[in-house]
Design a protein around this motif. Structure first.
Motif, PDB file in Angstrom:
ATOM      1  N   THR A 122    -107.903  23.051 -61.750  1.00 33.76           N
ATOM      2  CA  THR A 122    -107.169  22.460 -62.860  1.00 33.76           C
ATOM      3  C   THR A 122    -105.796  23.103 -63.008  1.00 33.76           C
ATOM      4  O   THR A 122    -104.797  22.422 -63.268  1.00 33.76           O
ATOM      5  CB  THR A 122    -107.966  22.610 -64.163  1.00 33.76           C
ATOM      6  N   TYR A 123    -105.733  24.413 -62.834  1.00 33.63           N
ATOM      7  CA  TYR A 123    -104.478  25.144 -63.000  1.00 33.63           C
ATOM      8  C   TYR A 123    -103.465  24.754 -61.928  1.00 33.63           C
ATOM      9  O   TYR A 123    -102.293  24.509 -62.228  1.00 33.63           O
ATOM     10  CB  TYR A 123    -104.757  26.645 -62.942  1.00 33.63           C
ATOM     11  N   VAL A 124    -103.909  24.685 -60.683  1.00 30.43           N
ATOM     12  CA  VAL A 124    -102.995  24.374 -59.579  1.00 30.43           C
ATOM     13  C   VAL A 124    -102.637  22.896 -59.566  1.00 30.43           C
ATOM     14  O   VAL A 124    -101.505  22.517 -59.279  1.00 30.43           O
ATOM     15  CB  VAL A 124    -103.621  24.818 -58.240  1.00 30.43           C
ATOM     16  N   GLY A 125    -103.624  22.047 -59.852  1.00 31.25           N
ATOM     17  CA  GLY A 125    -103.372  20.616 -59.869  1.00 31.25           C
ATOM     18  C   GLY A 125    -103.208  20.005 -58.495  1.00 31.25           C
ATOM     19  O   GLY A 125    -102.583  18.959 -58.336  1.00 31.25           O
ATOM     20  N   GLY A 126    -103.761  20.654 -57.481  1.00 29.03           N
ATOM     21  CA  GLY A 126    -103.655  20.163 -56.112  1.00 29.03           C
ATOM     22  C   GLY A 126    -104.274  21.162 -55.162  1.00 29.03           C
ATOM     23  O   GLY A 126    -104.921  22.131 -55.577  1.00 29.03           O
ATOM     24  N   PRO A 127    -104.095  20.972 -53.861  1.00 25.04           N
ATOM     25  CA  PRO A 127    -104.687  21.897 -52.888  1.00 25.04           C
ATOM     26  C   PRO A 127    -104.010  23.259 -52.919  1.00 25.04           C
ATOM     27  O   PRO A 127    -102.838  23.383 -53.276  1.00 25.04           O
ATOM     28  CB  PRO A 127    -104.466  21.183 -51.547  1.00 25.04           C
ATOM     29  N   LEU A 128    -104.751  24.289 -52.529  1.00 21.10           N
ATOM     30  CA  LEU A 128    -104.194  25.630 -52.434  1.00 21.10           C
ATOM     31  C   LEU A 128    -103.241  25.717 -51.247  1.00 21.10           C
ATOM     32  O   LEU A 128    -103.404  25.033 -50.245  1.00 21.10           O
ATOM     33  CB  LEU A 128    -105.305  26.665 -52.272  1.00 21.10           C
ATOM     34  N   ARG A 129    -102.249  26.591 -51.363  1.00 22.01           N
ATOM     35  CA  ARG A 129    -101.307  26.801 -50.267  1.00 22.01           C
ATOM     36  C   ARG A 129    -101.811  27.837 -49.273  1.00 22.01           C
ATOM     37  O   ARG A 129    -101.257  27.979 -48.190  1.00 22.01           O
ATOM     38  CB  ARG A 129     -99.941  27.228 -50.831  1.00 22.01           C
ATOM     39  N   ASP A 130    -102.827  28.596 -49.667  1.00 27.08           N
ATOM     40  CA  ASP A 130    -103.365  29.629 -48.787  1.00 27.08           C
ATOM     41  C   ASP A 130    -104.866  29.701 -49.012  1.00 27.08           C
ATOM     42  O   ASP A 130    -105.367  29.359 -50.094  1.00 27.08           O
ATOM     43  CB  ASP A 130    -102.713  30.977 -49.092  1.00 27.08           C
TER      44      ASP A 130
END
Length: 349
Positions: free
Chosen positions: A329-337
């Protein structure tokens, strides 16, 4: 299957019932096109053949098959259907290759990152691996646990880089830990053994000039004795763990953190061990920087320590589920790492 067949029947009936100067036969191409969206090449070829047969029937009732218009329509429908079938074959082959790659990746993950057991002596454990890419299964993040005579030893680490080199470095460190964890009584000696193994690995990868590209790994090595309510930690450049006691969260900073593993040219490397209270009911959270460096739309890092205190009394498994949901929820998308979360609770004897 009813949908493309219904299209064939409907278009054929309407075309035959229409005046000779109206030609709806070209619309029959929709039948194999729709079939290709949910079926394989064989079924698509069958529907294409039925559509061509329907075009022949339309030609018989609309002036005969000898007209150039009907011959062109039949030839065009045959070619388009063949192209659609060819596309289905290519797609099936790609899906098969992707399934094989996933199978190999999952097998590699099972070998490298063996699932941690739910119980390790008096410890209740849960682990979560978050891949930065949907199809990823393995990466540079690593973790492992080993039961020794006095308790449990764990490692969590993050290898610099991505791709096959990172996987190779992670595999080396995991194999070294699983062996050395049973041969050293103290964590400093274990960390020194991991450093020596990693340096030997890097020396084998050195080029003709004797140098290897900058490669290192941060690591956290822990010793959790069964009989003492403490945890001993040697930190090699890794983010410090968090301790959840009730609704209070504290960061277990090392008094003298050591450099990451792989600093082979640094002289007189020493490793220190810090001891912290780890009582029944406490939860220890280990993580990699892929978690704490995840950002929201405003480019603000994820406040893991602050969020951890909002889930007091949770079991390790529930705690990781809450953290995973909150992070998404916090990122709102896929992780970068890639990221790893490990929750460890000491249960009453």
């Amino acid at each position: 299957m009813l949908l493309p067949l219904a299209f064939i029947v409907l278009i054929s009936v309407v075309d035959i019932s229409s005046p000779p100067y109206i030609h709806l036969g070209p619309l029959l191409v929709v039948a194999p096109a729709i079939t290709a969206s949910f079926a394989g090449s064989r079924l698509t070829a069958l529907i294409g053949a039925v559509a061509v047969a329907a075009q022949v029937v339309i030609g018989v009732f609309h002036g005969g098959l000898g007209t150039s218009n009907h011959e062109a329509q039949i030839a065009a429908l045959t070619v388009v259907s063949a192209v659609i079938v060819f596309y289905c074959r290519v797609r099936e082959r790609s899906r098969l290759e992707l399934a094989q790659v996933r199978s190999v990746a999952e097998a590699v993950q099972q070998v490298l990152l063996r699932p941690l057991p739910d119980r390790l002596g008096p410890l209740q454990v849960a682990a979560l691996y978050l891949a930065a890419e949907d199809e990823a299964r393995v990466g540079g993040d690593l973790y492992a646990a080993a039961r020794i005579t006095t308790g449990t030893r764990l490692i969590i680490g993050d290898v610099r880089g991505k791709g096959l080199p990172a996987i190779g470095d992670a595999a080396l460190l995991l194999g070294a830990f699983r062996e050395l964890a049973h041969h050293h009584t103290g964590l400093p000696a274990l960390a020194a053994g991991l450093e020596a193994s990693f340096c030997r690995h890097l020396s084998e990868l050195a080029g003709a000039d004797g140098h290897v590209r900058e490669r290192f790994a941060t690591a956290l090595v822990l010793d959790v004795p069964d009989a003492e309510p403490v945890v001993r930690i040697t930190n090699c450049g890794h983010p410090p763990p968090l301790l959840l006691r009730g609704d209070r969260v504290s960061t277990l900073h090392a008094s003298r953190p050591s450099p990451p593993l792989g600093m082979c040219e640094m002289p007189d490397l020493t490793y220190e061990t810090d001891t912290f209270a780890f009582e029944p009911g406490d939860v220890l959270l280990l993580y990699t920087d892929g978690i704490t460096e995840a950002r929201n739309r405003d480019r603000v890092f994820y406040p893991l320590a602050e969020r951890l205190g909002t889930w007091p009394g949770s079991s390790p498994e529930v705690l990781l589920k809450n953290a995973h949901r909150d992070l998404q929820t916090y990122v709102g998308g896929p992780l970068r790492d890639d990221g790893v979360l490990i929750a460890i609770e000491r249960t009453p004897a």
